[in-house]
Design a protein around this motif. Sequence first.
Motif, PDB file in Angstrom:
ATOM      1  N   THR A  22      52.688  33.025  47.443  1.00 40.13           N
ATOM      2  CA  THR A  22      51.942  32.467  48.565  1.00 40.13           C
ATOM      3  C   THR A  22      50.502  32.961  48.569  1.00 40.13           C
ATOM      4  OG1 THR A  22      53.943  32.307  49.897  1.00 40.13           O
ATOM      5  CG2 THR A  22      51.861  32.282  51.072  1.00 40.13           C
ATOM      6  N   ALA A  23      50.310  34.251  48.339  1.00 36.55           N
ATOM      7  CA  ALA A  23      48.962  34.820  48.348  1.00 36.55           C
ATOM      8  C   ALA A  23      48.101  34.230  47.231  1.00 36.55           C
ATOM      9  CB  ALA A  23      49.031  36.335  48.205  1.00 36.55           C
ATOM     10  N   LEU A  24      48.650  34.074  46.053  1.00 37.24           N
ATOM     11  CA  LEU A  24      47.895  33.498  44.944  1.00 37.24           C
ATOM     12  C   LEU A  24      47.547  32.036  45.214  1.00 37.24           C
ATOM     13  CD1 LEU A  24      49.704  35.065  41.866  1.00 37.24           C
ATOM     14  CD2 LEU A  24      47.474  35.676  42.811  1.00 37.24           C
ATOM     15  N   ARG A  28      43.714  30.335  45.619  1.00 40.94           N
ATOM     16  CA  ARG A  28      43.272  29.166  44.857  1.00 40.94           C
ATOM     17  C   ARG A  28      42.855  28.014  45.775  1.00 40.94           C
ATOM     18  NH1 ARG A  28      48.287  29.820  41.170  1.00 40.94           N
ATOM     19  NH2 ARG A  28      47.523  31.407  39.746  1.00 40.94           N
ATOM     20  N   ARG A  29      43.705  27.731  46.773  1.00 39.55           N
ATOM     21  CA  ARG A  29      43.434  26.635  47.704  1.00 39.55           C
ATOM     22  C   ARG A  29      43.722  27.107  49.125  1.00 39.55           C
ATOM     23  NH1 ARG A  29      47.194  22.241  45.973  1.00 39.55           N
ATOM     24  NH2 ARG A  29      48.045  23.810  44.605  1.00 39.55           N
ATOM     25  N   PRO A  30      42.689  27.415  49.890  1.00 39.09           N
ATOM     26  CA  PRO A  30      42.901  27.879  51.275  1.00 39.09           C
ATOM     27  C   PRO A  30      43.663  26.841  52.099  1.00 39.09           C
ATOM     28  CG  PRO A  30      40.659  28.305  50.583  1.00 39.09           C
ATOM     29  CD  PRO A  30      41.293  27.463  49.515  1.00 39.09           C
ATOM     30  N   GLY A  31      44.594  27.319  52.910  1.00 29.87           N
ATOM     31  CA  GLY A  31      45.405  26.456  53.756  1.00 29.87           C
ATOM     32  C   GLY A  31      46.803  26.207  53.230  1.00 29.87           C
ATOM     33  N   ARG A  34      49.820  28.221  55.062  1.00 32.14           N
ATOM     34  CA  ARG A  34      50.314  27.659  56.326  1.00 32.14           C
ATOM     35  C   ARG A  34      51.342  26.568  56.057  1.00 32.14           C
ATOM     36  NH1 ARG A  34      45.643  26.622  59.594  1.00 32.14           N
ATOM     37  NH2 ARG A  34      45.886  28.815  60.088  1.00 32.14           N
ATOM     38  N   ARG A  35      51.091  25.740  55.039  1.00 32.51           N
ATOM     39  CA  ARG A  35      52.053  24.685  54.699  1.00 32.51           C
ATOM     40  C   ARG A  35      53.339  25.268  54.124  1.00 32.51           C
ATOM     41  NH1 ARG A  35      47.416  21.649  52.637  1.00 32.51           N
ATOM     42  NH2 ARG A  35      47.846  22.740  50.704  1.00 32.51           N
ATOM     43  N   GLN A  36      53.232  26.332  53.323  1.00 33.20           N
ATOM     44  CA  GLN A  36      54.424  26.915  52.711  1.00 33.20           C
ATOM     45  C   GLN A  36      55.322  27.593  53.741  1.00 33.20           C
ATOM     46  OE1 GLN A  36      53.182  29.505  49.559  1.00 33.20           O
ATOM     47  NE2 GLN A  36      53.272  27.863  48.056  1.00 33.20           N
ATOM     48  N   TRP A  37      54.751  28.219  54.743  1.00 32.78           N
ATOM     49  CA  TRP A  37      55.536  28.947  55.731  1.00 32.78           C
ATOM     50  C   TRP A  37      55.793  28.137  56.988  1.00 32.78           C
ATOM     51  CZ3 TRP A  37      58.049  33.221  54.450  1.00 32.78           C
ATOM     52  CH2 TRP A  37      57.672  33.835  53.253  1.00 32.78           C
ATOM     53  N   ARG A  38      55.493  26.839  56.954  1.00 29.41           N
ATOM     54  CA  ARG A  38      55.725  25.959  58.091  1.00 29.41           C
ATOM     55  C   ARG A  38      57.214  25.845  58.422  1.00 29.41           C
ATOM     56  NH1 ARG A  38      53.733  20.616  56.412  1.00 29.41           N
ATOM     57  NH2 ARG A  38      55.598  20.789  55.150  1.00 29.41           N
TER      58      ARG A  38
END
Length: 90
Positions: A22-24, A28-31, A34-38
């Motif tokens: 998730t951090a990587l 690379r692409r901010p935001g 939030r989509r991954q942990w939705r």
Amino acid sequence: MTTWIQAALGCSIVAAALLIRTALGEIRRPGTARRQWRFLTNRAAAVAGIAAAISLGAAVAVGGRDPGHAVWALLGGVLTAFIVDRLMDT
């Protein structure tokens, strides 16, 4: 080491790998984090994850009474909720 400690160690390694991923992705692409942990706020995904964790916990409880299986059942529920959220997104 007891089986509970081994299970907790294994699950924490998997969780750490997911957090690093998730951090990587966020770097690379901010935001994207939030989509991954939705899935944590998606009610249907949470219900599916809870049902999976209970089912896995009950299935392994029949085979033995080791509390380490509960840790893996919990991780399985979280991963199920993540997958259900992803499937609902498409």
